[in-house]
Design a protein around this motif. Sequence first.
Motif, PDB file in Angstrom:
ATOM      1  N   GLN A 101       1.389  -1.468   0.051  1.00  0.00           N
ATOM      2  CA  GLN A 101      -0.156   0.203   0.382  1.00  0.00           C
ATOM      3  C   GLN A 101       1.255   1.372  -0.008  1.00  0.00           C
ATOM      4  N   GLU A 120       3.160   4.593   0.744  1.00  0.00           N
ATOM      5  CA  GLU A 120       3.399   4.979   2.069  1.00  0.00           C
ATOM      6  C   GLU A 120       3.069   5.788   2.347  1.00  0.00           C
ATOM      7  N   GLY A 121       2.538   6.083   3.819  1.00  0.00           N
ATOM      8  CA  GLY A 121       1.456   7.038   4.532  1.00  0.00           C
ATOM      9  C   GLY A 121       0.006   6.852   4.388  1.00  0.00           C
ATOM     10  N   LYS A 122      -0.609   5.645   3.225  1.00  0.00           N
ATOM     11  CA  LYS A 122      -1.577   5.853   3.702  1.00  0.00           C
ATOM     12  C   LYS A 122      -1.685   3.814   3.874  1.00  0.00           C
ATOM     13  N   ARG A 123      -0.852   3.744   4.795  1.00  0.00           N
ATOM     14  CA  ARG A 123      -0.882   2.008   4.875  1.00  0.00           C
ATOM     15  C   ARG A 123      -2.613   2.013   6.372  1.00  0.00           C
ATOM     16  N   ALA A 124      -3.167   1.296   5.434  1.00  0.00           N
ATOM     17  CA  ALA A 124      -4.672   0.857   6.950  1.00  0.00           C
ATOM     18  C   ALA A 124      -3.980  -0.427   7.747  1.00  0.00           C
ATOM     19  N   ASN A 153      -8.190  -1.794   2.309  1.00  0.00           N
ATOM     20  CA  ASN A 153      -7.157  -1.617   1.612  1.00  0.00           C
ATOM     21  C   ASN A 153      -6.466  -2.215   0.835  1.00  0.00           C
TER      22      ASN A 153
END
Length: 402
Positions: free
Chosen positions: A215, A217-221, A249
């Motif tokens: 996913q 980087e910074g948006k990994r759930a 996600n």
Amino acid sequence: MSKQNLTLRWGILATGGIAQSFAKDLTVDPKTRNVTNLTHVVEAAASSSSKSRAEQFLKDVDAPSSARAYGSYEELVKDPNVDIIYVATPHSHHYQNTMLCLNAGKHVLCEKAFTTNAAQAKLLVNKAQERGLFLMEAVWTRYFPISAYVRELITSGKLGALTRVSAANDKAGDPYNKHADGKHRMVNMDLAGGALLDLGIYSLTWLFQTLYLTQPEGKRARPSVVGSSMKKFPTGADTDTTILMKFPNGGGDEGDAQGIATTSMIVDSDVDGKGTSGPAVRIQGEKGEVQVWPPIYRPTKTRLILADGTCEDKQWPQPGPGKGSGWYNGFGGDMQPEGEGQGMFWEADECGFALMEGRKEGRLEGWEESVLIMEVMDEVREQNGMKYPKEVESVEYPLKMK
Ligand SMILES: NC(=O)C1=CN([C@@H]2O[C@H](COP(=O)(O)OP(=O)(O)OC[C@H]3O[C@@H](n4cnc5c(N)ncnc54)[C@H](OP(=O)(O)O)[C@@H]3O)[C@@H](O)[C@H]2O)C=CC1
Ligand SMILES: O=C1OC[C@@H](O)[C@H](O)[C@H]1O
């Protein structure tokens, strides 16, 4: 400014099975894996048992004659010519040993599982951050070209949105007959034994490197543990663990993906040792799947099967030649095919690249992810009432261990 070339001087903390494999791999010529700006040297080794054991270790791994042997870990961390220390003790001791190194101003590559719990992992990360030191959990598999290939199949969209990843790391060790006394580190609670921390970490690694690391980087759930189940040895260590996870996600725009991580020291993912049992990891997307053959900590075969008719097998031998085996797995056995390196040099290279670039974390498993995986394992242990002895899970430092 980043450095152009580096000779990385390693200190090896402990002289057991994996310390031997790792140190031997450091002697594999980096050019065999197209690395031309980095070399590794075994500069020193320490054994908590005796100085003579460290001396023998240095001979066994063909270290240069100038390498120093120490009879305690405390002496090793004071060696001014050591740049980075490889911590190769049982899980129970990682927190104390790594903290010792960081406090002495040394960079650290610490064997998996990183610690016994997330609280210890967080404190190590804080210490590394505070001291400006490099720290990485030695999940060697992440740095293999085979892992890069699989991640690329996902990020390029070739598999389509992912729906499910299942990963099994089963290594039959016959503990009820061979280790009934409960002393072996795989079943010994004083050494934070059990399948989950030792073997299950690789099943989780495949879930995480496919459904999480891919996913943006910074948006990994953050994934969740939906449920888990454990079977235990008389000592309380788990012999079999199954974990069901949800990765929001993980399937990209398509939403959640499911992860199934299984591990066992009773059954084997590779019954005859020849791959007849089939794949042990399946990464399934809407356009097809990629399969990975066991052992999944050191896999050498993949199969890509796409709905358009593609069926592509690939072999992934490790470069070499290695120095023969010192390779030890939990219950013994030699996994290293003749002529190949073990494959631990990829993670060693990552340490060198990070130091040249001024990075403090691994590129393919940073601090946040290592801590998150420890949190998952904490939750699974909690769900199944599995606790290590108090001193093993303690965050107190220094603490004299057994
Ligand atoms: N990446 C991989 O593929 C593998 C990783 N591992 C990991 O490496 C670590 C060590 O495993 P392995 O090498 O198999 O273990 P071993 O039992 O072979 O070696 C552990 C070493 O740790 C030292 N040690 C310090 N305190 C203790 C203690 N109280 N009890 C036992 N040993 C102690 C000893 O070295 P000394 O006496 O010299 O101080 C001992 O030789 C674990 O974290 C394991 O998960 C293990 C196998 C494969
Ligand atoms: O890291 C490991 O990989 C190989 C396994 O057999 C071993 O028990 C484990 O520590």
